[in-house]
Design an enzyme around this catalytic site. Structure first.
Site, PDB file in Angstrom:
ATOM      1  N   CYS A  84     -16.639  -4.865  -3.209  1.00 19.43           N
ATOM      2  CA  CYS A  84     -16.171  -4.548  -1.858  1.00 19.43           C
ATOM      3  C   CYS A  84     -16.287  -5.815  -1.043  1.00 19.43           C
ATOM      4  CB  CYS A  84     -17.013  -3.427  -1.241  1.00 19.43           C
ATOM      5  SG  CYS A  84     -16.674  -3.162   0.519  1.00 19.43           S
ATOM      6  N   ARG A 111     -17.911   0.304   5.812  1.00 21.41           N
ATOM      7  CA  ARG A 111     -18.323  -1.011   6.246  1.00 21.41           C
ATOM      8  C   ARG A 111     -17.565  -1.474   7.499  1.00 21.41           C
ATOM      9  NH1 ARG A 111     -18.238   1.851   2.260  1.00 21.41           N
ATOM     10  NH2 ARG A 111     -16.359   0.901   1.421  1.00 21.41           N
ATOM     11  N   THR A 151     -15.649  -6.360   2.157  1.00 22.29           N
ATOM     12  CA  THR A 151     -16.244  -6.174   3.482  1.00 22.29           C
ATOM     13  C   THR A 151     -17.762  -6.097   3.401  1.00 22.29           C
ATOM     14  OG1 THR A 151     -14.250  -4.888   4.010  1.00 22.29           O
ATOM     15  CG2 THR A 151     -15.996  -4.908   5.645  1.00 22.29           C
ATOM     16  N   LYS A 170      -7.303   5.057   0.157  1.00 27.35           N
ATOM     17  CA  LYS A 170      -8.536   5.849   0.116  1.00 27.35           C
ATOM     18  C   LYS A 170      -8.252   7.345  -0.021  1.00 27.35           C
ATOM     19  CE  LYS A 170     -11.731   2.669   2.401  1.00 27.35           C
ATOM     20  NZ  LYS A 170     -12.671   2.540   1.261  1.00 27.35           N
ATOM     21  N   CYS A 229      -9.463  -7.244  -0.075  1.00 29.35           N
ATOM     22  CA  CYS A 229     -10.072  -5.912  -0.085  1.00 29.35           C
ATOM     23  C   CYS A 229      -9.865  -5.394  -1.495  1.00 29.35           C
ATOM     24  CB  CYS A 229      -9.412  -4.988   0.937  1.00 29.35           C
ATOM     25  SG  CYS A 229      -9.882  -3.244   0.755  1.00 29.35           S
ATOM     26  N   THR A 249      -9.609  -5.970   5.276  1.00 29.83           N
ATOM     27  CA  THR A 249      -9.908  -4.994   6.318  1.00 29.83           C
ATOM     28  C   THR A 249     -10.154  -5.718   7.643  1.00 29.83           C
ATOM     29  OG1 THR A 249     -12.296  -5.047   5.965  1.00 29.83           O
ATOM     30  CG2 THR A 249     -11.018  -3.445   4.656  1.00 29.83           C
TER      31      THR A 249
END
Length: 217
Positions: free
Chosen positions: A82, A48, A84, A169, A199, A126
């Site tokens: 999520c 994203r 974002t 991640k 986030c 983010t």
């Protein structure tokens, strides 16, 4: 009870953690007391933040694909774990007939209901969410000032913690915890009374015990 549809894989560990939260949500004595939900983990959704920054593929078509699969499977409403992805919420909702919960809106409403309410909140999110003004617009609309990191700290501390070679991640936890704790304390130094974990991968490593102000997951 209504069936919850979880648009997962954005990222996979965060949406899996959300499923765990649903299971732990209320006291129970038997299996039948749990909330009914479906989790579709679709890790093929393009990043994203990369798209928002003009560096990647549009994630919306694949997010819509996930939503429609869950809708057809019988979900009464959807949740996208999520933050974002909420930048694209209106685009996604136009193509889906069941409601999608506005996660950021829920958070802001909850914070505004507290008395006395917080006047200045620090945002850990983010760069995509920040550049889109997602949090700034929501909080300013209810009279709460959103505080952000300087650009270099945002990239090195927050994005490094999430996307770095030893980031969340990549399945790492130790370094991200140190980076995000440092980042949160910088926001506190700038006057933040609470910290929003904006986030869904940040709560995987940063916990209330690590900071002296309230965390909002």
């Amino acid at each position: 009870m209504k069936t919850i549809g979880i648009v997962g894989g954005v990222g996979p560990e965060a949406s899996n953690k959300f499923c765990e939260m649903l299971i732990k949500y209320k006291s129970k004595k038997k299996d039948q007391d749990n909330l009914p939900f479906m989790h579709f983990c679709n890790p093929s959704v393009p990043d994203r933040t990369e798209f928002i920054l003009g560096q990647g593929e549009d994630p919306v078509p694949e997010l819509i694909n996930s939503c429609i699969k869950l809708q057809k499977a019988g979900a009464d409403f959807l949740v996208i774990p999520c933050n974002t992805a909420h930048v694209f919420l209106s685009r996604i909702q136009k193509e889906v007939s069941v409601p999608i919960i506005d996660m950021t809106g829920v958070l802001v409403k909850k914070m505004k209901s507290h008395r006395p309410f917080t006047k200045k909140v620090g945002i850990l999110a983010t760069t995509g969410s920040i550049k889109s003004n997602l949090f700034k617009d929501y909080f300013e609309a209810v009279g709460i000032e959103a505080v952000f990191l300087e650009e270099i700290d945002q990239e090195e501390l927050v994005m490094g913690a999430i996307y770095g070679k030893k980031g969340i991640k990549a399945g790492k936890k130790q370094l991200p915890k140190k980076l995000l704790t440092f980042a949160a304390n910088k926001l506190i130094e700038k006057g933040a009374e609470e910290i929003v974990l904006g986030c869904t991968e940040i709560p995987l490593v940063l916990k209330q015990k690590h900071l002296r102000v309230k965390l909002r997951d």
